[in-house]
Design a protein around this motif. Sequence first.
Motif, PDB file in Angstrom:
ATOM      1  N   LEU A  83       0.812  -1.212   0.000  1.00  0.00           N
ATOM      2  CA  LEU A  83       0.000   0.000   0.000  1.00  0.00           C
ATOM      3  C   LEU A  83       0.854   1.276   0.000  1.00  0.00           C
ATOM      4  O   LEU A  83       0.343   2.360  -0.261  1.00  0.00           O
ATOM      5  CB  LEU A  83      -0.931   0.019   1.217  1.00  0.00           C
ATOM      6  N   LEU A  84       2.139   1.127   0.291  1.00  0.00           N
ATOM      7  CA  LEU A  84       3.026   2.293   0.346  1.00  0.00           C
ATOM      8  C   LEU A  84       3.271   2.857  -1.050  1.00  0.00           C
ATOM      9  O   LEU A  84       3.532   2.108  -1.990  1.00  0.00           O
ATOM     10  CB  LEU A  84       4.371   1.911   0.973  1.00  0.00           C
ATOM     11  N   ASN A  85       3.223   4.182  -1.160  1.00  0.00           N
ATOM     12  CA  ASN A  85       3.514   4.830  -2.450  1.00  0.00           C
ATOM     13  C   ASN A  85       5.004   4.809  -2.764  1.00  0.00           C
ATOM     14  O   ASN A  85       5.390   4.709  -3.920  1.00  0.00           O
ATOM     15  CB  ASN A  85       3.008   6.279  -2.449  1.00  0.00           C
ATOM     16  N   HIS A  86       5.838   4.922  -1.730  1.00  0.00           N
ATOM     17  CA  HIS A  86       7.283   4.964  -1.910  1.00  0.00           C
ATOM     18  C   HIS A  86       7.941   4.004  -0.917  1.00  0.00           C
ATOM     19  O   HIS A  86       8.478   4.430   0.111  1.00  0.00           O
ATOM     20  CB  HIS A  86       7.804   6.391  -1.703  1.00  0.00           C
ATOM     21  N   PRO A  87       7.920   2.705  -1.228  1.00  0.00           N
ATOM     22  CA  PRO A  87       8.435   1.714  -0.268  1.00  0.00           C
ATOM     23  C   PRO A  87       9.916   1.894   0.058  1.00  0.00           C
ATOM     24  O   PRO A  87      10.326   1.637   1.193  1.00  0.00           O
ATOM     25  CB  PRO A  87       8.168   0.369  -0.939  1.00  0.00           C
ATOM     26  N   GLU A  88      10.714   2.351  -0.889  1.00  0.00           N
ATOM     27  CA  GLU A  88      12.148   2.539  -0.615  1.00  0.00           C
ATOM     28  C   GLU A  88      12.367   3.643   0.421  1.00  0.00           C
ATOM     29  O   GLU A  88      13.183   3.498   1.324  1.00  0.00           O
ATOM     30  CB  GLU A  88      12.915   2.845  -1.906  1.00  0.00           C
ATOM     31  N   LYS A  89      11.646   4.741   0.285  1.00  0.00           N
ATOM     32  CA  LYS A  89      11.738   5.833   1.257  1.00  0.00           C
ATOM     33  C   LYS A  89      11.218   5.364   2.612  1.00  0.00           C
ATOM     34  O   LYS A  89      11.790   5.703   3.653  1.00  0.00           O
ATOM     35  CB  LYS A  89      10.950   7.061   0.760  1.00  0.00           C
TER      36      LYS A  89
END
Length: 144
Positions: A50-56
């Motif tokens: 669900l995260l838009n920016h999993p790396e961040k």
Amino acid sequence: MKYPSVTCSRRRFLKLATLSPAIAVFPVLSVGCSRDEDPLETHAQRMIGLLNHPEKARELGEMYHSQETEFQQHSYEEMTRELLNTLGIDPEFISEHTLMTLEDRIRERVRLDILEENMVIVKGWMLSKTEIMLCLLAYISADS
């Protein structure tokens, strides 16, 4: 002329007819019952997805993990259970309906965290407790 392979008694036909729905439904009932699949891992991956920016999120999770001792000893499974409990979901009894409402539950929990001032600051980011737990889950999942 009779064709033995085509003819069958009415009783035999009814027996076969009543078994057909059970045979057709059985594969549907056995989905998700694989012993190789860990349901907690599946739920964790769904939440991380669900995260838009999993790396961040992983980066923020790593920073928070290094500065706070509260979750440092948590395993991947424990973190998943903790987050599900925070969302009001019993990790042992998760229905498909519950999973379909996961995003709404997270959004509502974040809103409540903000109202209750249950916030943390990590590298200039002000995050709700639920958001940082999700970031920690993303970090721990990448680490395991």
